[in-house]
Design an enzyme around this catalytic site. Structure first.
Site, mmCIF file in Angstrom:
data_model
loop_
_atom_site.group_PDB
_atom_site.id
_atom_site.type_symbol
_atom_site.label_atom_id
_atom_site.label_comp_id
_atom_site.label_asym_id
_atom_site.label_seq_id
_atom_site.Cartn_x
_atom_site.Cartn_y
_atom_site.Cartn_z
ATOM 1 N N LYS A 1 0.860 -1.184 0.000
ATOM 2 C CA LYS A 1 0.000 0.000 0.000
ATOM 3 C C LYS A 1 0.897 1.235 0.000
ATOM 4 O O LYS A 1 2.002 1.190 0.536
ATOM 5 C CB LYS A 1 -0.843 -0.003 1.284
ATOM 6 C CG LYS A 1 -2.037 0.892 1.256
ATOM 7 C CD LYS A 1 -3.254 0.204 0.674
ATOM 8 C CE LYS A 1 -4.414 1.171 0.510
ATOM 9 N NZ LYS A 1 -5.609 0.525 -0.031
ATOM 10 N N GLY B 1 -24.298 3.699 2.531
ATOM 11 C CA GLY B 1 -23.367 4.296 1.563
ATOM 12 C C GLY B 1 -23.797 3.980 0.148
ATOM 13 O O GLY B 1 -23.897 2.820 -0.243
ATOM 14 N N GLY C 1 -22.302 5.058 -2.726
ATOM 15 C CA GLY C 1 -21.232 5.470 -3.624
ATOM 16 C C GLY C 1 -21.114 4.514 -4.797
ATOM 17 O O GLY C 1 -22.089 3.859 -5.187
ATOM 18 N N VAL D 1 -19.683 1.585 -5.162
ATOM 19 C CA VAL D 1 -20.020 0.183 -4.884
ATOM 20 C C VAL D 1 -21.461 0.056 -4.386
ATOM 21 O O VAL D 1 -22.236 -0.769 -4.891
ATOM 22 C CB VAL D 1 -19.055 -0.432 -3.830
ATOM 23 C CG1 VAL D 1 -19.458 -1.866 -3.517
ATOM 24 C CG2 VAL D 1 -17.616 -0.371 -4.309
#
Ligand code: NAI
Length: 347
Positions: free
Chosen positions: A81, A181, A183, A185
């Protein structure tokens, strides 16, 4: 702050690189947790961290999470990451992306970058001017593009599996799902669930987004404070992490938690708390691997949506394996997934 190797989130990471560039004011940290299964892969997150300590903590935790996610998804990729300290709205320039590209290039392919919070397709293309070790790129150039539809597909298939394991149900017809949520997805998940016959309850802090998700799924918009306590069959967290915590657990009525958000359990103990309350928790990194699977198929250079979908369709099998072992041992599926992932990465 304890010295670096002693801090709680350090987990024998293979390397942690602090990269700076005076010209562009870049301050980035790239953590390679494990390359046991292949080059480490994971997103770049640009975020205005309050201090470098929180950036270090985040990159150490997230890179280990990627090792587990990639291993459980059956990918020949390790975990890594990158975090870029700064505000993506005000501090981002193409030159900053070139600096990051140079830093990634210097790792010689040990870290493969993709998109995460605060990054866009255009940023990936700028990074690609300096290194080939970057993915999640423009579909017009033969790459996989936006990973969220594949993430939504994996979560949808996981919900189907979870209702089979927990409720003995073979289809979603008439079941109620609360999606937190709306968004990239969350909205696509609402659409898929509604097409399969589920009744959708959805919330978002963004009025436009929630209205869109509700319109494509014939869903009911609910208040953000109410979503977690709804009397539904499945609670699908698709916004932010740490939402399963001391305060929220007593309110959860859904017998199943299965959603895309990363790091849903605030602490490990909350997994055990859900077991006590007979709530089946589907480990986030097992069910949300569709996006990284999409990225992985770019790495080979011959991206194919069909091949990605076939791979994503394996997620429910992995999930079933984890859930059944957890049920038979009466432990949290989060524990079982971690154990299986650690074995796969040789730890
Ligand atoms: P997104 O940024 O498109 O959507 C997140 C949505 O959550 C936004 O619409 C935002 O307004 C909303 N939100 C923020 N706080 C909220 C709150 N308190 N209550 C309700 N809604 C709230 O992100 P995306 O791509 O849809 O990802 C959703 C989650 O899934 C994130 O946690 C992400 O880390 C995780 N994830 C996403 C993947 C992907 O392929 N996009 C892959 C794996 C994990």
């Amino acid at each position: 702050m304890p010295s670096f190797f002693e801090q709680a989130d350090f987990d024998e990471h293979e390397s942690v690189t602090f990269a700076t560039d005076r010209r562009t004011k870049m301050r980035a940290i790239i953590a390679v947790h494990s390359t046991h299964l292949g080059p480490s892969a994971g997103g770049v997150r640009m975020f205005p961290y309050a201090d470098s300590e929180s950036a270090i903590k985040d990159v150490l935790r997230l890179s280990r999470g990627m090792s587990y996610k990639n291993a459980m998804a059956g990918l020949k990729l390790g975990g890594g990451k990158a975090v870029l300290i700064g505000n993506p709205r005000t501090d981002k320039t193409p030159e900053l992306m070139y600096s990051l590209g140079n830093a990634i290039e210097n790792l010689g392919g040990k870290y493969l970058a993709a998109e995460d919070v605060g990054m866009t397709l255009a940023d990936m293309e700028n990074i690609a001017k300096k290194t080939n070790h970057v993915f999640g790129r423009d579909p017009k150039l033969g790459f996989g593009g936006e990973p969220s539809p594949m993430t939504a597909l994996g979560v949808f298939l996981s919900i189907e599996k979870a209702i089979e394991v927990k409720l003995g149900r073979k289809d979603l017809n008439g079941l109620k799902v609360a999606v937190q949520g709306a968004g990239a997805v969350g909205a696509d998940l609402c659409r898929r669930l509604s097409q399969a016959g589920a009744k959708i309850f959805v919330c978002d802090t963004d009025k436009g987004r929630v209205a869109h998700a509700a319109s494509i799924s014939n869903g009911e918009i609910v208040d953000i404070d109410e979503i977690i306590g709804l009397d539904v069959d499945v609670f699908a967290p698709c916004a932010m992490g740490a939402i399963i915590n001391d305060a929220s657990i007593p309110n959860i009525k859904a017998p199943i938690i299965c959603g895309a958000a990363n790091n849903q359990l605030a602490e490990e103990k909350h997994g055990a708390e859900l077991v006590k309350r007979d709530i089946l928790y589907c480990p986030d990194y097992v069910v949300n691997a569709g996006g990284i699977i999409n990225v992985a198929y770019e790495v080979g250079g011959n991206y194919s949506k069909e091949a990605v979908e076939k791979h994503v369709s394996q997620i429910p099998n992995t999930l079933e394996n984890v859930l059944k072992e957890a049920i038979s041992r009466n432990v949290s599926p989060a524990i079982v997934a971690d154990e299986q992932a650690k074995r796969l990465i040789g730890r």
